[in-house]
Design a protein around this motif. Structure first.
Motif, PDB file in Angstrom:
ATOM      1  N   VAL A 203      64.379  18.400 130.477  1.00 29.54           N
ATOM      2  CA  VAL A 203      65.668  18.849 131.028  1.00 29.54           C
ATOM      3  C   VAL A 203      65.529  19.195 132.505  1.00 29.54           C
ATOM      4  O   VAL A 203      66.355  18.797 133.341  1.00 29.54           O
ATOM      5  CB  VAL A 203      66.190  20.050 130.226  1.00 29.54           C
ATOM      6  CG1 VAL A 203      67.455  20.614 130.881  1.00 29.54           C
ATOM      7  CG2 VAL A 203      66.483  19.655 128.791  1.00 29.54           C
ATOM      8  N   THR A 204      64.469  19.923 132.848  1.00 28.90           N
ATOM      9  CA  THR A 204      64.251  20.305 134.245  1.00 28.90           C
ATOM     10  C   THR A 204      63.999  19.075 135.108  1.00 28.90           C
ATOM     11  O   THR A 204      64.535  18.974 136.223  1.00 28.90           O
ATOM     12  CB  THR A 204      63.054  21.269 134.346  1.00 28.90           C
ATOM     13  OG1 THR A 204      63.298  22.414 133.520  1.00 28.90           O
ATOM     14  CG2 THR A 204      62.859  21.726 135.784  1.00 28.90           C
ATOM     15  N   ALA A 205      63.190  18.132 134.615  1.00 27.51           N
ATOM     16  CA  ALA A 205      62.905  16.917 135.383  1.00 27.51           C
ATOM     17  C   ALA A 205      64.164  16.088 135.592  1.00 27.51           C
ATOM     18  O   ALA A 205      64.386  15.536 136.683  1.00 27.51           O
ATOM     19  CB  ALA A 205      61.836  16.088 134.676  1.00 27.51           C
ATOM     20  N   ALA A 206      65.010  16.003 134.573  1.00 29.43           N
ATOM     21  CA  ALA A 206      66.256  15.248 134.714  1.00 29.43           C
ATOM     22  C   ALA A 206      67.169  15.884 135.746  1.00 29.43           C
ATOM     23  O   ALA A 206      67.788  15.192 136.568  1.00 29.43           O
ATOM     24  CB  ALA A 206      66.957  15.147 133.364  1.00 29.43           C
ATOM     25  N   ARG A 207      67.246  17.203 135.717  1.00 30.95           N
ATOM     26  CA  ARG A 207      68.101  17.891 136.690  1.00 30.95           C
ATOM     27  C   ARG A 207      67.549  17.755 138.101  1.00 30.95           C
ATOM     28  O   ARG A 207      68.299  17.559 139.061  1.00 30.95           O
ATOM     29  CB  ARG A 207      68.242  19.366 136.309  1.00 30.95           C
ATOM     30  CG  ARG A 207      69.242  20.114 137.162  1.00 30.95           C
ATOM     31  CD  ARG A 207      69.499  21.494 136.615  1.00 30.95           C
ATOM     32  NE  ARG A 207      70.047  21.444 135.265  1.00 30.95           N
ATOM     33  CZ  ARG A 207      70.387  22.526 134.566  1.00 30.95           C
ATOM     34  NH1 ARG A 207      70.216  23.733 135.095  1.00 30.95           N
ATOM     35  NH2 ARG A 207      70.880  22.400 133.353  1.00 30.95           N
ATOM     36  N   VAL A 313      72.461  20.747 145.406  1.00 34.20           N
ATOM     37  CA  VAL A 313      72.086  22.150 145.608  1.00 34.20           C
ATOM     38  C   VAL A 313      72.599  22.608 146.969  1.00 34.20           C
ATOM     39  O   VAL A 313      72.326  21.983 147.993  1.00 34.20           O
ATOM     40  CB  VAL A 313      70.558  22.300 145.529  1.00 34.20           C
ATOM     41  CG1 VAL A 313      70.158  23.739 145.820  1.00 34.20           C
ATOM     42  CG2 VAL A 313      70.072  21.875 144.154  1.00 34.20           C
ATOM     43  N   ASP A 314      73.363  23.686 146.964  1.00 33.41           N
ATOM     44  CA  ASP A 314      73.904  24.239 148.208  1.00 33.41           C
ATOM     45  C   ASP A 314      72.864  25.197 148.791  1.00 33.41           C
ATOM     46  O   ASP A 314      72.602  26.256 148.221  1.00 33.41           O
ATOM     47  CB  ASP A 314      75.220  24.955 147.933  1.00 33.41           C
ATOM     48  CG  ASP A 314      75.928  25.351 149.223  1.00 33.41           C
ATOM     49  OD1 ASP A 314      75.514  24.853 150.284  1.00 33.41           O
ATOM     50  OD2 ASP A 314      76.876  26.146 149.159  1.00 33.41           O
ATOM     51  N   MET A 345      64.214  21.362 145.411  1.00 32.00           N
ATOM     52  CA  MET A 345      63.542  21.290 144.116  1.00 32.00           C
ATOM     53  C   MET A 345      63.081  22.673 143.654  1.00 32.00           C
ATOM     54  O   MET A 345      63.131  22.991 142.469  1.00 32.00           O
ATOM     55  CB  MET A 345      62.351  20.343 144.203  1.00 32.00           C
ATOM     56  CG  MET A 345      62.723  18.888 144.461  1.00 32.00           C
ATOM     57  SD  MET A 345      63.804  18.169 143.198  1.00 32.00           S
ATOM     58  CE  MET A 345      65.421  18.331 143.986  1.00 32.00           C
ATOM     59  N   ILE A 346      62.621  23.493 144.593  1.00 31.81           N
ATOM     60  CA  ILE A 346      62.216  24.853 144.233  1.00 31.81           C
ATOM     61  C   ILE A 346      63.414  25.643 143.708  1.00 31.81           C
ATOM     62  O   ILE A 346      63.319  26.373 142.714  1.00 31.81           O
ATOM     63  CB  ILE A 346      61.583  25.564 145.444  1.00 31.81           C
ATOM     64  CG1 ILE A 346      60.248  24.901 145.809  1.00 31.81           C
ATOM     65  CG2 ILE A 346      61.378  27.042 145.163  1.00 31.81           C
ATOM     66  CD1 ILE A 346      59.627  25.445 147.073  1.00 31.81           C
ATOM     67  N   LYS A 347      64.565  25.476 144.347  1.00 31.54           N
ATOM     68  CA  LYS A 347      65.756  26.192 143.903  1.00 31.54           C
ATOM     69  C   LYS A 347      66.198  25.721 142.522  1.00 31.54           C
ATOM     70  O   LYS A 347      66.584  26.531 141.670  1.00 31.54           O
ATOM     71  CB  LYS A 347      66.890  25.998 144.910  1.00 31.54           C
ATOM     72  CG  LYS A 347      68.126  26.817 144.567  1.00 31.54           C
ATOM     73  CD  LYS A 347      69.187  26.717 145.636  1.00 31.54           C
ATOM     74  CE  LYS A 347      70.394  27.575 145.260  1.00 31.54           C
ATOM     75  NZ  LYS A 347      71.462  27.517 146.269  1.00 31.54           N
ATOM     76  N   LEU A 350      63.864  27.295 139.964  1.00 29.81           N
ATOM     77  CA  LEU A 350      64.148  28.711 139.766  1.00 29.81           C
ATOM     78  C   LEU A 350      65.439  28.909 138.968  1.00 29.81           C
ATOM     79  O   LEU A 350      65.520  29.798 138.107  1.00 29.81           O
ATOM     80  CB  LEU A 350      64.238  29.421 141.114  1.00 29.81           C
ATOM     81  CG  LEU A 350      62.939  29.498 141.927  1.00 29.81           C
ATOM     82  CD1 LEU A 350      63.185  30.165 143.272  1.00 29.81           C
ATOM     83  CD2 LEU A 350      61.865  30.255 141.156  1.00 29.81           C
ATOM     84  N   GLU A 351      66.457  28.102 139.256  1.00 25.57           N
ATOM     85  CA  GLU A 351      67.695  28.200 138.498  1.00 25.57           C
ATOM     86  C   GLU A 351      67.469  27.848 137.029  1.00 25.57           C
ATOM     87  O   GLU A 351      68.014  28.485 136.125  1.00 25.57           O
ATOM     88  CB  GLU A 351      68.758  27.285 139.107  1.00 25.57           C
ATOM     89  CG  GLU A 351      69.273  27.760 140.453  1.00 25.57           C
ATOM     90  CD  GLU A 351      70.260  26.779 141.056  1.00 25.57           C
ATOM     91  OE1 GLU A 351      70.346  25.638 140.529  1.00 25.57           O
ATOM     92  OE2 GLU A 351      70.928  27.133 142.048  1.00 25.57           O
ATOM     93  N   ARG A 352      66.669  26.804 136.805  1.00 24.83           N
ATOM     94  CA  ARG A 352      66.371  26.409 135.422  1.00 24.83           C
ATOM     95  C   ARG A 352      65.581  27.502 134.702  1.00 24.83           C
ATOM     96  O   ARG A 352      65.824  27.773 133.525  1.00 24.83           O
ATOM     97  CB  ARG A 352      65.579  25.095 135.453  1.00 24.83           C
ATOM     98  CG  ARG A 352      65.164  24.582 134.087  1.00 24.83           C
ATOM     99  CD  ARG A 352      66.360  24.356 133.196  1.00 24.83           C
ATOM    100  NE  ARG A 352      65.934  23.974 131.853  1.00 24.83           N
ATOM    101  CZ  ARG A 352      66.691  24.060 130.790  1.00 24.83           C
ATOM    102  NH1 ARG A 352      67.932  24.518 130.886  1.00 24.83           N
ATOM    103  NH2 ARG A 352      66.235  23.692 129.612  1.00 24.83           N
ATOM    104  N   ARG A 353      64.659  28.143 135.397  1.00 22.67           N
ATOM    105  CA  ARG A 353      63.891  29.228 134.796  1.00 22.67           C
ATOM    106  C   ARG A 353      64.801  30.404 134.441  1.00 22.67           C
ATOM    107  O   ARG A 353      64.633  31.034 133.386  1.00 22.67           O
ATOM    108  CB  ARG A 353      62.783  29.680 135.754  1.00 22.67           C
ATOM    109  CG  ARG A 353      61.856  30.720 135.168  1.00 22.67           C
ATOM    110  CD  ARG A 353      60.733  31.048 136.137  1.00 22.67           C
ATOM    111  NE  ARG A 353      59.827  32.049 135.579  1.00 22.67           N
ATOM    112  CZ  ARG A 353      58.819  31.782 134.778  1.00 22.67           C
ATOM    113  NH1 ARG A 353      58.581  30.520 134.419  1.00 22.67           N
ATOM    114  NH2 ARG A 353      58.038  32.738 134.321  1.00 22.67           N
ATOM    115  N   ALA A 354      65.758  30.710 135.315  1.00 27.64           N
ATOM    116  CA  ALA A 354      66.706  31.786 135.019  1.00 27.64           C
ATOM    117  C   ALA A 354      67.561  31.440 133.801  1.00 27.64           C
ATOM    118  O   ALA A 354      67.843  32.310 132.955  1.00 27.64           O
ATOM    119  CB  ALA A 354      67.590  32.049 136.237  1.00 27.64           C
TER     120      ALA A 354
END
Length: 370
Positions: A203-207, A313-314, A345-347, A350-354
């Motif tokens: 899921v994270t890789a796709a996003r 990503v804004d 990509m870092i953002k 982090l969003e996916r982790r949240a």
């Protein structure tokens, strides 16, 4: 007697330096081990940072190819390999045309830059003398030395780009391989993870892939828009308003488009070059180039970028600029160019982790309620 000997032996084991019975001390030792591991991981990451950055650059290039292949897939029902080949052929043809155009026309215009700079400095000194300013020759030499130092720095940077041909080739080759079959490499990374984390990784890789494709599409669109608008305003609109065509319009348009790949800093550099060339043709032309610069940047900033940022990503401009400065200092030109995609990509990560943390809390709350 044997029982007393066993008790003494147990007490000796309990007080042995290699065995820690106090839970607080064990906790502190565990924390120390974790910190040592973190420091070691950071040192290893710094040591292999440049190869990792090259690999990330290949991922960025692969996302561009992948975006073009997906776009072709909407119109052409052919295999992915053929769509990737078409994208690569079109890209290579454009670069060859650009190199030919630059070699035949723009190289002649670029040769005029030293003469323009020398003439501008001479005119500035004459204007200062007419206004009554006393120009100190030593200070002037100092300023010229600083300018020469800056030009030398730029020359070294360009030399680094030319000297990094092997790095560019690696980025292109790895990017092409990944673009041909990205799922192969995605599965390879997933197999190295624990089984319970693979679904989250997919899921994270796709996003991340979707965000990178849209980010690069927006970046390429912005580059084209800025280059086209700059050329039209300098070469066609300027004569219509009675100013005359701005010298080196094609060169300035290409530089503006290429530097648009680097947000914030690229716009400042291209604007300085444009204004410098504009004032070489007079005050009216210089003011006109300033107006062109603000028009192009405002159109890109208030029309193109918001339209793209809604689907990507804004990122805050100050955050992007700070990260660009850090990456530029650490890794030079390559870090400067890849700072914005890496920050995006870092953002996303982090969003996916949240999101995962919120999902876990919701799941635990549902279990407690049941």
């Amino acid at each position: 007697m044997a029982d007393e000997t066993q008790d003494i032996h147990d007490q000796d084991l309990g007080t042995s330096p290699s065995r820690i019975n106090d839970p607080r001390i064990r906790h502190e030792v565990a924390r120390a081990i974790v910190w040592v591991g973190v420091v070691g991981a950071v040192a290893l990451a710094i040591w292999i940072a440049r190869p990792l950055l090259v690999i990330f650059g290949a991922m960025v290039f692969a996302s561009m190819i992948d975006g073009g292949a997906r776009l072709l897939g909407r119109a052409l029902n052919i295999a992915r390999v053929w769509r990737v080949s078409i994208v690569l052929f079109v890209t290579a043809a454009f670069l060859l045309w650009l190199a030919y155009f630059a070699g035949s026309t723009i190289s002649q215009e670029a040769a005029q830059f030293p003469a323009i700079i020398e003439r501008q400095i001479t005119e500035l000194i004459d204007w200062a003398g007419r206004q009554g300013f006393q120009v100190d020759q030593s200070q002037l030499q100092n300023y010229l030395g600083n300018i020469g130092s800056g030009i030398s720095t730029v020359t070294k940077a360009l030399g680094g780009i030319l000297g990094g041909a092997a790095t560019i080739v690696l980025i292109l080759v790895i990017g092409v391989y990944v673009a041909i079959d990205p799922q192969l490499y995605e599965r390879g990374v997933a197999w190295m993870l624990p089984r319970e984390q693979r679904d989250r990784f997919y899921v994270t890789a796709a996003r991340m892939g979707q965000t990178m494709r849209r980010l690069m599409a927006g970046r390429l669109l912005g580059m084209v828009v800025e280059a086209v608008f700059t050329y039209v305003m300098l070469a066609w609109v300027a004569p219509l308003v009675g100013i005359g065509a701005v010298p080196m319009a094609a060169l300035l348009a290409i530089l503006t488009g290429l530097l648009a790949f680097v947000p914030n800093l690229g716009a400042l550099i291209s604007g300085a070059l444009m204004v410098l060339v504009g004032f070489s043709g007079g005050a009216e032309m210089g003011i006109y180039t300033i107006a062109v610069y603000f028009f192009v940047q405002n159109f890109d900033g208030y029309v193109v970028i918001p339209m793209i940022a809604k689907k990507t990503v804004d990122l805050a401009p100050a955050l992007v600029l700070a990260f660009q400065l850090i990456m530029g200092i650490l890794f030079g030109i390559l870090g400067l160019f890849l700072a914005d995609p890496l920050l995006a990509m870092i953002k996303v990560a982090l969003e996916r982790r949240a999101e995962q943390a919120n999902e876990n809390q919701t799941r635990e709350g549902a279990k407690d309620g049941a």
